[in-house]
Write a protein that holds these residues in place. Structure first.
Motif, mmCIF file in Angstrom:
data_model
loop_
_atom_site.group_PDB
_atom_site.id
_atom_site.type_symbol
_atom_site.label_atom_id
_atom_site.label_comp_id
_atom_site.label_asym_id
_atom_site.label_seq_id
_atom_site.Cartn_x
_atom_site.Cartn_y
_atom_site.Cartn_z
ATOM 1 N N GLU A 87 0.831 -1.208 0.000
ATOM 2 C CA GLU A 87 0.000 0.000 0.000
ATOM 3 C C GLU A 87 0.864 1.256 0.000
ATOM 4 O O GLU A 87 0.613 2.207 -0.742
ATOM 5 C CB GLU A 87 -0.920 -0.021 1.224
ATOM 6 C CG GLU A 87 -1.838 1.173 1.292
ATOM 7 C CD GLU A 87 -2.731 1.162 2.529
ATOM 8 O OE1 GLU A 87 -3.450 2.145 2.706
ATOM 9 O OE2 GLU A 87 -2.681 0.191 3.323
ATOM 10 N N ARG A 88 1.913 1.258 0.803
ATOM 11 C CA ARG A 88 2.789 2.430 0.883
ATOM 12 C C ARG A 88 3.482 2.722 -0.442
ATOM 13 O O ARG A 88 3.548 3.866 -0.881
ATOM 14 C CB ARG A 88 3.839 2.234 1.965
ATOM 15 C CG ARG A 88 3.309 2.288 3.362
ATOM 16 C CD ARG A 88 4.412 1.945 4.311
ATOM 17 N NE ARG A 88 4.003 2.079 5.678
ATOM 18 C CZ ARG A 88 4.814 1.884 6.692
ATOM 19 N NH1 ARG A 88 6.068 1.556 6.484
ATOM 20 N NH2 ARG A 88 4.379 2.016 7.916
ATOM 21 N N ARG A 91 0.928 3.945 -2.989
ATOM 22 C CA ARG A 91 0.508 5.326 -2.716
ATOM 23 C C ARG A 91 1.623 6.330 -2.986
ATOM 24 O O ARG A 91 1.360 7.456 -3.399
ATOM 25 C CB ARG A 91 0.012 5.450 -1.284
ATOM 26 C CG ARG A 91 -1.318 4.774 -1.060
ATOM 27 C CD ARG A 91 -1.871 5.041 0.331
ATOM 28 N NE ARG A 91 -3.042 4.261 0.588
ATOM 29 C CZ ARG A 91 -4.265 4.549 0.150
ATOM 30 N NH1 ARG A 91 -4.454 5.620 -0.586
ATOM 31 N NH2 ARG A 91 -5.280 3.771 0.438
ATOM 32 N N ARG A 94 1.453 6.891 -6.672
ATOM 33 C CA ARG A 94 0.173 7.506 -7.054
ATOM 34 C C ARG A 94 0.003 8.904 -6.489
ATOM 35 O O ARG A 94 -0.498 9.799 -7.167
ATOM 36 C CB ARG A 94 -0.976 6.607 -6.597
ATOM 37 C CG ARG A 94 -2.305 7.029 -7.198
ATOM 38 C CD ARG A 94 -3.428 6.147 -6.765
ATOM 39 N NE ARG A 94 -3.667 6.383 -5.341
ATOM 40 C CZ ARG A 94 -4.354 5.570 -4.557
ATOM 41 N NH1 ARG A 94 -4.833 4.455 -5.030
ATOM 42 N NH2 ARG A 94 -4.545 5.855 -3.301
ATOM 43 N N ASP A 95 0.441 9.132 -5.238
ATOM 44 C CA ASP A 95 0.088 10.365 -4.539
ATOM 45 C C ASP A 95 1.250 11.297 -4.219
ATOM 46 O O ASP A 95 1.029 12.483 -3.985
ATOM 47 C CB ASP A 95 -0.613 10.026 -3.207
ATOM 48 C CG ASP A 95 -1.855 9.177 -3.399
ATOM 49 O OD1 ASP A 95 -2.474 9.239 -4.480
ATOM 50 O OD2 ASP A 95 -2.209 8.424 -2.469
ATOM 51 N N SER A 110 -0.488 2.839 -10.844
ATOM 52 C CA SER A 110 -0.300 2.408 -9.462
ATOM 53 C C SER A 110 -1.685 2.096 -8.926
ATOM 54 O O SER A 110 -2.467 3.005 -8.655
ATOM 55 C CB SER A 110 0.368 3.495 -8.624
ATOM 56 O OG SER A 110 0.460 3.065 -7.279
ATOM 57 N N ILE A 112 -4.012 -0.134 -6.127
ATOM 58 C CA ILE A 112 -3.919 -0.759 -4.811
ATOM 59 C C ILE A 112 -5.287 -1.291 -4.407
ATOM 60 O O ILE A 112 -6.297 -0.588 -4.545
ATOM 61 C CB ILE A 112 -3.496 0.277 -3.740
ATOM 62 C CG1 ILE A 112 -2.248 1.029 -4.164
ATOM 63 C CG2 ILE A 112 -3.312 -0.388 -2.381
ATOM 64 C CD1 ILE A 112 -2.083 2.348 -3.419
#
Length: 142
Positions: A87-88, A91, A94-95, A110, A112
């Motif tokens: 998840e990390r 993200r 993606r973020d 990306s 998740i």
């Protein structure tokens, strides 16, 4: 559904996954061949170099991408899920990646599914660059 293995990265799946970005410009992924490049390197993930061919309109997607998926080794997978490593990383690309003050590989996807413990990243292949040596370190000049 997100792929569980590299074999799940079919031309149809890749076309569907990449289409929302607009990078395929109306084209589609015609073929994909995957080379495992993570054996002995990745403890928590499967890493493969994808060789793609396209049909249809021009594309902004290169003919080679790197794909990252969670490991198939159950014990390592459980640690990765518990520490939220998948998840990390997903993200980050993606973020956060667009905001960092240094160059990172261009990310084309990306995705998740934290509840299912799955992720997939499709990114720029930087295999032409020389990797650093974690034990020897690096000189200030380099």
């Amino acid at each position: 559904m997100l792929p569980a293995t590299i074999d799940d990265l079919t031309p149809d799946w890749l076309t569907t996954a990449l289409a929302p970005s607009g990078a395929l410009q109306g084209g589609r992924v015609a073929t994909v061949r995957a080379d495992d490049i993570g054996t002995g390197v990745g403890v928590f993930g499967i890493i493969a170099r994808l060789h793609l061919t396209f049909e249809g309109a021009g594309t902004d997607v290169p003919a080679r991408l790197i794909a990252k998926l969670p490991t198939s080794a159950e014990a390592n997978y459980q640690v990765g899920v518990a520490l939220r490593l998948y998840e990390r990383e997903g993200r980050f690309y993606r973020d956060v990646a667009a905001e960092v003050p240094f160059r990172v590989p261009k990310c084309y996807l990306s995705a998740i599914d934290a509840d299912a413990g799955r992720f997939v990243i499709l990114m720029e292949d930087l295999g032409h660059l020389e990797a650093g040596d974690q034990l020897a370190g690096i000189t200030p000049a380099r």
